[in-house]
Scaffold this active site. Structure first.
Site, PDB file in Angstrom:
ATOM      1  N   GLU A   1    -111.451 -19.806   7.176  1.00 31.94           N
ATOM      2  CA  GLU A   1    -111.159 -19.772   5.737  1.00 31.94           C
ATOM      3  C   GLU A   1    -112.195 -18.982   4.954  1.00 31.94           C
ATOM      4  OE1 GLU A   1    -113.953 -23.266   6.127  1.00 31.94           O
ATOM      5  OE2 GLU A   1    -112.461 -22.257   7.368  1.00 31.94           O
TER       6      GLU A   1
ATOM      7  N   CYS B   1    -115.391 -25.719  12.861  1.00 34.69           N
ATOM      8  CA  CYS B   1    -116.833 -25.945  12.828  1.00 34.69           C
ATOM      9  C   CYS B   1    -117.184 -27.297  13.460  1.00 34.69           C
ATOM     10  CB  CYS B   1    -117.366 -25.789  11.406  1.00 34.69           C
ATOM     11  SG  CYS B   1    -119.168 -25.597  11.343  1.00 34.69           S
TER      12      CYS B   1
ATOM     13  N   HIS C   1    -115.786 -20.310  10.580  1.00 35.04           N
ATOM     14  CA  HIS C   1    -114.922 -20.750   9.481  1.00 35.04           C
ATOM     15  C   HIS C   1    -113.864 -19.678   9.210  1.00 35.04           C
ATOM     16  CE1 HIS C   1    -117.175 -24.302   8.002  1.00 35.04           C
ATOM     17  NE2 HIS C   1    -118.210 -23.674   8.559  1.00 35.04           N
TER      18      HIS C   1
END
EC number: 4.3.2.10
Length: 218
Positions: free
Chosen positions: A190, A83, A188
């Site tokens: 994750e 990001c 992202h």
């Protein structure tokens, strides 16, 4: 062989908890670092982040990370930006006046307003993989969905940096960049479900191949 050791840079740019947990689930041993001393001893470096460009760059420089990150990339130490960690790699941003790390030639730009377009670009969107053989995309199909939260996007001067794009309204924007041992995603991983975790595992496995003393945990 031990687990891959990753330094996650803490520069007061958002909550790093989810990134650290994702990397741990991917098999890495994670350590938060607040100063650049000893970065070279880690198998790889991760630079997550949310927030504004100028405060991020001010924090990175104040803590001595600007030079340290450039040196790490030059010595081909595996690196993953996430990001805001992608955006600061560029030379500059329309969001502010601070110079970026200038690792990736180009500029960060804001999405152009258009009818019906929501800014920030927030939510799930599909990836068009432009570097199909990048280690980050092993086992990742084209058009995979990923989770985005951003109002700005990087525009490299050299399109060869682009590893994936996505579409927001009529605008095609860079979703990931890659060159050598450097990888960075605007989305992202994750927070991007099973395929996002697979991308993190791909990075950990890439790091393990670069560092013969380490291996990802089962």
């Amino acid at each position: 062989m031990g687990a891959v050791r990753l330094a996650v840079i803490d520069y007061e740019a958002g909550n790093l908890h989810s990134a650290c947990k994702g990397l741990e689930r991917a098999g890495a041993e994670v350590q938060l670092v607040t100063e650049p001393t000893g970065l070279a001893a880690f198998d790889g470096i991760v630079l997550p982040g949310d927030g504004a460009f100028d405060p991020a760059m001010q924090q990175l420089r104040a803590r001595g990370f600007g030079k340290a990150i450039r040196e790490a990339v030059e010595r081909q130490q595996p690196f993953l930006g996430i990001c805001l960690g992608l955006q600061v790699l560029f030379e500059s941003s329309e969001e502010g006046t601070e110079p970026g790390l200038s690792i990736v030639p180009g500029r960060v730009q804001r999405f152009r307003p258009e009818a019906g377009l929501r800014i920030p670009h927030m939510g799930w969107n599909q990836l068009q993989l432009t570097q199909a053989h990048s280690p980050l995309w092993a086992g990742i199909p084209d058009q995979t969905w990923a989770y985005f939260v951003h109002s700005y996007h990087g525009v490299p001067s050299d399109p060869a940096w682009v590893a994936a794009t996505t579409q927001h309204g009529s605008q095609t924007c860079v979703a990931a960049i890659a060159r050598g041992a450097l990888f960075a995603t605007q989305f992202h991983p994750e927070k991007s479900g099973p395929y996002g975790l697979k991308m993190l595992r791909n990075f950990v496995e890439f790091v393990a191949r670069c560092s013969p003393l380490s291996a990802p945990r089962a």
